[in-house]
Design an enzyme around this catalytic site. Structure first.
Site, short mmCIF file in Angstrom:
data_model
loop_
_atom_site.label_atom_id
_atom_site.label_comp_id
_atom_site.label_asym_id
_atom_site.label_seq_id
_atom_site.Cartn_x
_atom_site.Cartn_y
_atom_site.Cartn_z
N ASP A 136 0.79 -1.23 0.00
CA ASP A 136 0.00 0.00 0.00
C ASP A 136 0.83 1.28 0.00
OD1 ASP A 136 0.97 -0.13 2.56
OD2 ASP A 136 -0.98 -0.35 3.54
N CYS B 213 -19.18 3.62 13.73
CA CYS B 213 -18.12 4.64 13.62
C CYS B 213 -18.50 5.89 14.41
CB CYS B 213 -17.86 4.99 12.16
SG CYS B 213 -16.56 6.24 11.96
N CYS C 10 -14.69 -0.25 12.93
CA CYS C 10 -15.56 -0.70 11.84
C CYS C 10 -15.33 -2.16 11.47
CB CYS C 10 -15.42 0.20 10.61
SG CYS C 10 -13.81 0.13 9.79
N CYS D 58 -20.93 -1.38 10.45
CA CYS D 58 -19.73 -0.52 10.44
C CYS D 58 -20.10 0.96 10.42
CB CYS D 58 -18.82 -0.88 9.27
SG CYS D 58 -19.57 -0.70 7.63
#
Length: 274
Positions: A78, A144, A193, A140
């Site tokens: 990433d 949050c 989440c 999720c």
């Protein structure tokens, strides 16, 4: 542009779910000071996962060359300008959840994606594209505390995300996202989440076990002892007494190296009791 010779990609999911379960057991113990970190931080022996996964990918590439002959390759994580999440989807390794994360039907989402970009096309079996299995679930989104999930586009609103604030914003005094006070003591990253996602409960129901306690504590001793066990005031005092260079040296090759002393001190002070 990254690897112009690329003709195909092999994608892999490197799970840290057993370490995640061990970390949750630690949080429930008397040793925990109430602070929390994203579980990937301690999921690879407390090391920066980029270094660990890169080594895994290099080993895989070497084994593949032994069996298939010489070829050129590049690894992708990433930190590279490659959509590794999209490559993994195209490999049939999951679908994009409403929290934007790739979710695997059997393994959930507690994993790191790593890819090999290859200058050859191999005659390997291909998986079909995975369908969306989120349905009407809003777990999720509703969980949050900072409302950082864009339900329509299945993306994160970065400036509302707890992970952004605790990891990417280094400056002292950077305002926390609204609702952060309703979080769970996060000082580096956030798992909220993912914790509520039903697909992360499935591996446990099917027998996934936590990493053995002694192994987990041995591998993660530095971060557990310095930030997740000590009293908040003592952590703050030790950070104030250390130099930025000393901090970087002590936590080199761990995820905390990125945020640095000032960024972590900012996070610790947020949870300072009045």
């Amino acid at each position: 542009n990254v690897f112009p010779e690329a003709k195909s990609a092999l994608c892999f999911l490197f799970s840290y779910h057993p370490e995640k379960l061990a970390l949750e057991n630690f949080y429930q113990s008397k040793k925990s000071n109430g602070h929390k970190m994203a579980s990937y931080v301690l999921g690879f022996e407390g090391k920066d996962y980029h270094l660990v996964v890169r080594d895994y990918l290099e080993q895989i590439a070497a084994k593949l060359q032994e069996k298939e002959g010489s070829f050129q390759w590049r690894h992708s994580l990433d930190i590279h300008p490659v959509l590794e999440r999209d490559l993994a989807y195209r490999c049939g390794l999951g679908w994009f959840g409403k929290n934007s994360m790739l979710i695997h039907k059997e393994h959930g989402s507690f994993f790191i994606i790593g890819s090999l970009l290859l200058d050859r096309i191999f005659n390997f079996d291909k998986k079909t594209l995975e369908t969306d299995h989120c349905g009407q679930c809003r777990a999720c989104i509703d969980a949050c505390p900072t409302n950082a999930i864009d339900e329509v586009n299945r993306t994160l609103i970065a400036n509302k995300c707890i992970s952004t604030w605790t990891i990417e914003l280094f400056k002292e005094g950077a305002p926390a996202p609204k609702g952060m006070e309703n979080a769970n003591g996060e000082i580096f990253g956030c798992d909220i989440c993912q914790d509520v996602c039903p697909w992360n409960h499935r591996p446990v129901r099917e027998g996934l076990e936590a990493q053995k306690e002694d192994v987990f504590h041995n591998n993660s001793a530095l971060l557990l002892n310095d930030f997740l066990s000590k009293d908040n005031s003592l952590i703050e005092e030790e950070l104030n007494q250390s130099s930025s260079r000393g901090f970087q040296k002590k936590y080199k090759h761990t995820p905390l190296e990125r945020t640095g002393k000032k960024g972590l001190l900012k996070n610790i002070q947020f949870w300072k009791k009045p």
